[in-house]
Write a protein that holds these residues in place. Structure first.
Motif, PDB file in Angstrom:
ATOM      1  N   ILE A  69     -19.348 -12.930  -7.728  1.00  0.00           N
ATOM      2  CA  ILE A  69     -20.257 -11.785  -7.687  1.00  0.00           C
ATOM      3  C   ILE A  69     -19.537 -10.571  -7.091  1.00  0.00           C
ATOM      4  N   ASN A 171     -23.022  -9.055 -15.204  1.00  0.00           N
ATOM      5  CA  ASN A 171     -22.000 -10.109 -15.224  1.00  0.00           C
ATOM      6  C   ASN A 171     -20.789  -9.757 -16.070  1.00  0.00           C
ATOM      7  N   GLN A 196     -21.106 -16.462 -19.672  1.00  0.00           N
ATOM      8  CA  GLN A 196     -21.269 -16.676 -18.240  1.00  0.00           C
ATOM      9  C   GLN A 196     -22.749 -16.624 -17.869  1.00  0.00           C
ATOM     10  N   GLY A 198     -25.067 -16.122 -14.494  1.00  0.00           N
ATOM     11  CA  GLY A 198     -24.954 -15.789 -13.073  1.00  0.00           C
ATOM     12  C   GLY A 198     -25.868 -14.669 -12.652  1.00  0.00           C
ATOM     13  N   ALA A 200     -27.052 -11.095 -10.893  1.00  0.00           N
ATOM     14  CA  ALA A 200     -26.661  -9.695 -10.785  1.00  0.00           C
ATOM     15  C   ALA A 200     -27.736  -8.993  -9.952  1.00  0.00           C
TER      16      ALA A 200
END
Ligand SMILES: [Zn+2]
Length: 459
Positions: A69, A171, A196, A198, A200
């Motif tokens: 991140i 991402n 990906q 993930g 944010a």
């Protein structure tokens, strides 16, 4: 989906049945943060697994990464986020509330088109029309300032400009900065894709609408690196692939639509959203597909000094690949699935008997089966069945209250099968399996139970 459905009912179900809770609730919450409970976390994981299957596992030349991140702040200079990723904000001098200038104008007159105005034009418009503060009614605003949407923090012990670091607002950059690494280590040839899943973060001032707009959110992103000239073909392909993916998850075709963008971001050649028809909210974006051209890799080449070009091994052509991006909002997809699945079915009008049921596809359902002993005396045997099934998928065990009440509890969380172990089961080795949607019951041998349930779990 029930046509009169409102978001309040979804919020209540989510809260009462362990799908989604308000964030930090015992401290009075934190605006626009939400925590996924035991069932919400399962549902979210099921969506991720479905995405992985369609986008990584089943595709050719498709690779998943899991980037950090936190990234070098230069990434956000190259991407343009440091310079121009902001909201125009002003404060009411009287009550100290903060507002987005474009929102004030839009609420005053939706035809005013604040999105096409400069900061100065917005300021003049608010002044000329004497727009009052929505909170206190006075008209006494500060100048408009651009407020960057990136969450900023400091690395190390000094809080100076040199140690500023950002939580990623998207991402995509994690995939772009790893383009060379993936290509080399995986011996990838263009066209290839990097995906990906993930989190944010966007420090927005006016989020809302449950989990539709939150300051922390999760994305499932897919970036396809292709030859310039082939980009539009990939772009069209992924628009349709995305729509099909949503239908496969269980969203109704007539609750989905494409929304082509006429106004494009500076980096984009073409852009389209897939929208879902949410209760209370209306049409809302759940996917965005963009033809980003060679903007991203060119910028990273310029800012990093690394050569981002690709040498085609067949034609010996050298070029910077174009990128076609398709981004899926994970939280929004979960919310859409819950809205789509939610139903209140009248079972017996005279008795005012209504059941709440989530018609989730079995592959998406948090719990696949609930094992119910008809009597507590049968508990030990029923628990053995539960424990055996639990080696293969998520199973519940419920021995409280009448069978009818237990069915309803399972319906409400979308459990596709209820398995009742009764006094005959001891002798005939069979259980009664009740289907959530049809409410029909079949008697099947315990030995066939697992395969009976598993065949409905295919995605
Ligand atoms: Zn005010």
């Amino acid at each position: 989906m029930n046509e009169e459905l409102t978001m309040d009912r979804i919020v209540n179900l989510c809260r009462n049945r362990g799908f989604i809770f308000p964030g930090s609730e015992i401290y009075g919450g934190l605006a626009n943060t939400w925590d996924y409970g035991p069932l919400g976390a399962r549902l979210k994981n099921n969506v991720k697994e479905a995405w992985r299957r369609r986008f990584i596992q089943e595709r050719h030349n498709s690779f998943e990464v899991d980037a950090d991140i936190l990234m070098n702040p230069r990434v956000w200079e190259a991407s343009g986020h440091v310079g121009s990723f902001s909201d125009p904000l002003l404060d009411c001098r009287s009550c100290k509330m903060r507002f987005r200038a474009d929102n004030l104008i839009d609420e005053f007159d939706p035809e005013a088109h604040a999105d096409a105005m400069t900061k100065e034009q917005m300021f003049d418009y608010i002044k000329a029309h004497h727009i009052p503060c929505p909170n206190c009614g006075k008209h006494d605003f500060t100048d408009i300032r651009e407020f960057n949407l990136m969450f900023q923090t400091f690395r190390g012990v000094t809080n100076d400009a040199k140690s500023v670091i950002y939580l990623r607002p998207e991402n995509a950059q994690g995939e772009y900065v790893n383009y060379l690494n993936v290509m080399r280590s995986m011996r990838a040839k263009v066209p290839f894709s990097i995906g990906q899943i993930g989190k944010a973060f966007r420090n927005e001032i006016t989020p809302g609408n449950f989990t539709f707009r939150t300051i922390e959110f999760e994305q499932m992103e897919f970036q396809t690196f292709c030859k310039p000239g082939d980009d539009i073909e990939h772009y069209e392909y992924f628009k349709n692939y995305g729509r099909q993916f949503f239908e496969d998850l269980g969203l109704a075709a007539d609750h989905l639509r494409f929304h082509d963008h006429e106004k494009l971001a500076h980096y984009a050649k073409a852009a389209c959203d897939i929208e879902y028809l949410f209760p209370s909210i209306g049409w809302g974006e759940i996917n965005g597909t963009h033809d980003r051209t060679d903007f991203d890799l060119s910028r990273h080449q310029e800012y990093s000094g690394e050569n981002m070009s690709y040498l085609d091994p067949y034609t010996n052509e050298r070029y910077i690949p174009y990128i076609v991006e398709s981004t899926y909002g994970l939280d929004r997809t979960v919310l859409a699935l819950l809205c789509e699945a939610y139903d209140e079915e009248v079972i017996d009008e005279a008795k005012n008997d209504v059941r709440v049921v989530l018609h989730l596809k079995p592959a998406m359902a948090p719990i696949k089966a609930s094992v119910l002993p008809l009597s507590k005396k049968l508990g030990a045997k029923a628990m053995e069945i539960r424990d055996e099934l639990a080696k293969h998928f998520m199973v519940d065990y419920d021995d409280a209250g009448s069978i009818g009440k237990r069915y309803r509890r399972a319906d409400e969380i979308g459990t596709p099968f209820c398995v009742t172990y009764d006094f005959d089961s001891e002798t005939d080795g069979c259980v009664t399996v009740r289907d959530r949607d049809s409410m029909e019951q079949v008697r099947i041998p315990v030995a066939e139970l697992r395969s009976y349930i598993e065949k409905s779990l295919q995605f």
